[in-house]
Write a protein that holds these residues in place. Sequence first.
Motif, short mmCIF file in Angstrom:
data_model
loop_
_atom_site.label_atom_id
_atom_site.label_comp_id
_atom_site.label_asym_id
_atom_site.label_seq_id
_atom_site.Cartn_x
_atom_site.Cartn_y
_atom_site.Cartn_z
N TYR A 144 0.81 -1.22 0.00
CA TYR A 144 0.00 0.00 0.00
C TYR A 144 0.85 1.28 0.00
CZ TYR A 144 -4.21 -2.73 0.82
OH TYR A 144 -5.26 -3.60 0.68
N GLU A 145 2.17 1.13 0.03
CA GLU A 145 3.06 2.28 -0.04
C GLU A 145 4.24 1.92 -0.93
OE1 GLU A 145 3.20 4.65 4.13
OE2 GLU A 145 4.13 2.67 4.18
N SER A 146 4.70 2.89 -1.69
CA SER A 146 5.91 2.73 -2.49
C SER A 146 7.06 3.46 -1.78
CB SER A 146 5.71 3.34 -3.88
OG SER A 146 6.92 3.27 -4.63
N PRO A 147 8.18 2.77 -1.50
CA PRO A 147 9.27 3.43 -0.79
C PRO A 147 9.84 4.58 -1.60
CG PRO A 147 9.99 1.32 -1.67
CD PRO A 147 8.51 1.39 -1.89
N THR A 298 11.77 4.66 6.84
CA THR A 298 11.63 4.91 5.40
C THR A 298 10.41 5.79 5.21
OG1 THR A 298 12.56 2.75 4.90
CG2 THR A 298 11.29 3.81 3.15
N HIS A 299 10.50 6.74 4.27
CA HIS A 299 9.29 7.48 3.93
C HIS A 299 8.77 6.99 2.58
CE1 HIS A 299 11.88 10.40 1.66
NE2 HIS A 299 12.69 10.25 2.68
N PHE A 300 7.45 7.06 2.44
CA PHE A 300 6.76 6.35 1.36
C PHE A 300 5.81 7.28 0.59
CE2 PHE A 300 7.74 3.22 4.62
CZ PHE A 300 8.09 2.06 3.93
N LEU A 301 5.26 6.71 -0.49
CA LEU A 301 4.19 7.36 -1.26
C LEU A 301 2.98 6.44 -1.26
CD1 LEU A 301 6.32 8.51 -4.32
CD2 LEU A 301 5.67 9.89 -2.34
N ALA A 302 1.80 7.00 -1.04
CA ALA A 302 0.58 6.20 -1.03
C ALA A 302 -0.49 6.87 -1.89
CB ALA A 302 0.07 6.03 0.40
N VAL A 340 16.49 4.39 -1.55
CA VAL A 340 15.92 3.14 -1.05
C VAL A 340 16.27 1.98 -1.98
CG1 VAL A 340 14.00 4.19 0.19
CG2 VAL A 340 13.72 3.65 -2.24
N LEU A 341 17.04 2.26 -3.03
CA LEU A 341 17.40 1.20 -3.97
C LEU A 341 18.52 0.34 -3.39
CD1 LEU A 341 17.40 3.13 -7.37
CD2 LEU A 341 15.53 1.83 -6.30
N ALA A 342 18.54 -0.94 -3.78
CA ALA A 342 19.65 -1.82 -3.44
C ALA A 342 20.68 -1.67 -4.55
CB ALA A 342 19.16 -3.26 -3.35
N LEU A 343 21.76 -0.96 -4.27
CA LEU A 343 22.70 -0.58 -5.33
C LEU A 343 23.28 -1.80 -6.05
CD1 LEU A 343 24.57 2.48 -3.76
CD2 LEU A 343 22.51 2.41 -5.17
N GLU A 344 23.38 -2.93 -5.35
CA GLU A 344 23.94 -4.12 -5.99
C GLU A 344 23.01 -4.66 -7.08
OE1 GLU A 344 22.98 -3.87 -2.91
OE2 GLU A 344 21.68 -5.54 -2.33
N LYS A 345 21.77 -4.21 -7.10
CA LYS A 345 20.84 -4.66 -8.14
C LYS A 345 20.89 -3.78 -9.38
CE LYS A 345 17.46 -7.14 -5.36
NZ LYS A 345 16.03 -7.40 -5.15
N LEU A 346 21.65 -2.71 -9.31
CA LEU A 346 21.73 -1.79 -10.45
C LEU A 346 22.84 -2.19 -11.39
CD1 LEU A 346 21.33 1.67 -8.64
CD2 LEU A 346 19.57 0.00 -9.31
#
Length: 393
Positions: A144-147, A298-302, A340-346
């Motif tokens: 319900y929230e996007s980081p 973490t702050h989010f968008l809803a 909030v990204l996992a840099l190793e996934k980039l």
Amino acid sequence: MRLFLVLATALISVFSHANSSWSDIEQQAKGQTVYFNAWAGADNINAYIRWAGEQVKQRYGVELEHVKITDTANVVSRILAEKVSGRTNGGSVDLVWVNGENFRALKEAKLLYGPFTQYLPNLALTDANNPALLYDFTIPVEGYESPWGGAQLTFYYDGARIKQAPTSMQALLSYLQKNPGLFSYPAPPSFYGTTFVKQALFETIDDTEQLYQPVNKQTFDKVTSKLWAYLDQLHPLMWRRGQSFPSGSGQMQQLLNDGELSIAFSFNPNDPAAAIEQGLLPESVRSYVHQIGTVGNTHFLAIPFNSDASAGAMVVANFLLSPEAQARKADLTYWGDPTVLALEKLSEQQQQFFAGQQNQASLSAADRAKILGEPHATWVALLEAEWLRRYSR
């Protein structure tokens, strides 16, 4: 009949994109206007949102209107009022910057659209097992929230004036006993002040596990006695003897720069480093956290349940999760908000977006890992009410 319509509309909104591909959602978003209710207390944040609006307009045909707010609780009240009045579509809010108690209130009152984050392609670039993204003040996020960004209580001091920073609440008290007047904190319910009080609670309570459970007044009174005893000792040693308090992180920064304080703090770990880049603090400033860690979240968008632009809101949320948008937000010269990204996934190219975003005042990776999860949301109201009862003038 009204209740039936509310439920029916809510169900339609939940499943309106259930069988849609991401390209379908992007197509539906074209021409939509997204009213983004977001705190507008800092020029650099407002400028970043303007930039994001230009990007989503150019790339996806989505209009992003920044509805500038000072308190998200007022937005929650407005959405609730719309539901009570039967306004089940055409709501005034399409996207809201939120976390903590406000998220709990929206979720418990079933005022949220979703779950929707499973449709966002860029969510795959985050760590799906990171508790900070799965829980918001111990409340399960459940899609319900996007980081959007990270936060951590971060203390800083002028290394030209202090050789050894106090890395615990007890050490801070000892420092002020020798150097009275050189520290203060904003009064709750400012979230800066409330966060400082939470940190003091973590360092004075006997069993920190209690903080992750709902609390009632009787238990609260019993387990917080050491906190109030600590603050009773601290306040007379603070700036202006604790008779008045700074308005927020901006004034604390200015007071430190003017030499009235020797220690200040922010909830953005990159604020001190960014302030040096912008010439607002001397290059001798350094950041630190306490030995047990510091409060972080973490702050989010809803998206509210009655948004008519849920597709556009999802496109905006996905863009704000992109490596390009996250890197610009983390850039010290723009905002300096941690990704909030996992840099190793980039990809290597995407990781380059984040290169060179540190300076001598940045927290070390070890300190960034020392995060104390937010207490259960039920602690906040009790902490703020008791603080105001004891110290408000």
